[in-house]
Design a protein around this motif. Structure first.
Motif, PDB file in Angstrom:
ATOM      1  N   GLY A  72       0.826  -1.197   0.000  1.00 28.88           N
ATOM      2  CA  GLY A  72       0.000   0.000   0.000  1.00 28.88           C
ATOM      3  C   GLY A  72       0.860   1.246   0.000  1.00 28.88           C
ATOM      4  N   ALA A  73       0.266   2.359   0.348  1.00 29.57           N
ATOM      5  CA  ALA A  73       0.980   3.626   0.337  1.00 29.57           C
ATOM      6  C   ALA A  73       2.128   3.644   1.334  1.00 29.57           C
ATOM      7  CB  ALA A  73       0.010   4.765   0.636  1.00 29.57           C
ATOM      8  N   ASP A  74       1.924   3.070   2.521  1.00 35.60           N
ATOM      9  CA  ASP A  74       2.930   3.143   3.578  1.00 35.60           C
ATOM     10  C   ASP A  74       3.050   1.838   4.369  1.00 35.60           C
ATOM     11  OD1 ASP A  74       0.445   3.335   4.738  1.00 35.60           O
ATOM     12  OD2 ASP A  74       0.899   5.098   5.961  1.00 35.60           O
ATOM     13  N   TRP A  75       2.664   0.722   3.775  1.00 34.49           N
ATOM     14  CA  TRP A  75       2.688  -0.578   4.441  1.00 34.49           C
ATOM     15  C   TRP A  75       2.909  -1.676   3.419  1.00 34.49           C
ATOM     16  CZ3 TRP A  75      -0.886  -4.005   2.630  1.00 34.49           C
ATOM     17  CH2 TRP A  75      -1.958  -3.453   1.908  1.00 34.49           C
ATOM     18  N   VAL A  76       3.285  -2.848   3.931  1.00 34.78           N
ATOM     19  CA  VAL A  76       3.412  -4.029   3.081  1.00 34.78           C
ATOM     20  C   VAL A  76       2.690  -5.176   3.771  1.00 34.78           C
ATOM     21  CG1 VAL A  76       5.658  -4.665   4.076  1.00 34.78           C
ATOM     22  CG2 VAL A  76       5.037  -5.535   1.831  1.00 34.78           C
ATOM     23  N   GLY A  77       1.969  -5.973   2.988  1.00 35.16           N
ATOM     24  CA  GLY A  77       1.311  -7.175   3.495  1.00 35.16           C
ATOM     25  C   GLY A  77       2.208  -8.369   3.239  1.00 35.16           C
ATOM     26  N   LEU A  78       2.393  -9.203   4.262  1.00 37.97           N
ATOM     27  CA  LEU A  78       3.258 -10.372   4.152  1.00 37.97           C
ATOM     28  C   LEU A  78       2.501 -11.632   4.546  1.00 37.97           C
ATOM     29  CD1 LEU A  78       6.456  -8.972   5.945  1.00 37.97           C
ATOM     30  CD2 LEU A  78       5.971  -8.980   3.484  1.00 37.97           C
TER      31      LEU A  78
END
Length: 198
Positions: A72-78
């Motif tokens: 996303g704009a300021d995060w990552v999904g793991l």
């Protein structure tokens, strides 16, 4: 005969100089392109089920072997690759290092395909508000190493309200042991159901 050789030598020398100048320009153009690549861009290039897992080191001192499921704009999904069926949401500011094979390192530095402007606008707050709407249980891991388990009741612009309860239990008034307001800047990463991670 000597003049022919002289002109051939001059032609070869000029071609070599042009080749060297073009190589220098290509190198400088590549340096300029790389100077514009962000960590978010590199992570976006690692997204997808066909990409191998990488090792993510976060600000709380933990390491996670995981694949990138979304950025996303300021995060990552793991998605954890360590056998635990859980998803993680990690603020980009919490990522200290990412370990990966050299081939993946080079792949992530290539220009990434264009992404949807909607995805680029999905902030950490947006994702946390969705988790609050779904009433998903989470474990919030803080920068200083503590963790808080519960359900997000609401998420503001830069913080969330967390109802504390035992992990794995649904949020009900009789199991809530307390409430915390948690600043987004204090979050190292969140663990949740893998199905709930975008």
């Amino acid at each position: 005969m000597r003049w022919d050789r002289f002109f051939d030598d001059l032609e070869d020398q000029l071609a070599s100089e042009w080749e060297a100048e073009r190589a220098a320009l290509d190198t400088e153009a590549e340096r300029l392109r790389l100077s514009r690549v962000s960590l978010r861009d590199r992570l976006q290039a690692l997204a997808g089920s066909d990409r191998p897992a990488a090792t993510f080191e976060t600000a709380d001192g933990s390491r996670h072997v995981a694949t990138v499921t979304g950025v996303g704009a300021d995060w990552v999904g793991l998605a954890s690759a360590e056998g635990r069926a859980r998803g993680m949401i990690v603020p980009l500011t919490s990522i200290e290092a990412v370990g990966m094979p050299h081939a993946e390192l080079l792949h992530s530095a290539r220009p990434a395909p264009a992404t949807s402007s909607i995805v680029e606008r999905m902030t950490l707050g947006f994702v946390l508000r969705d988790l609050a709407r779904r009433r998903s249980a989470v474990v919030v891991h803080l920068m200083r190493g503590r963790s808080l388990a519960g359900t997000i009741d609401r998420a503001g612009a830069d913080h969330l309200d967390l109802a504390l309860h035992e992990p794995g239990t649904p949020r009900r008034a009789d199991v809530v042991t307390g409430h915390r307001v948690v600043a987004f800047g204090a979050i190292a990463w969140l663990a949740t159901d893998a199905a709930a991670v975008p």
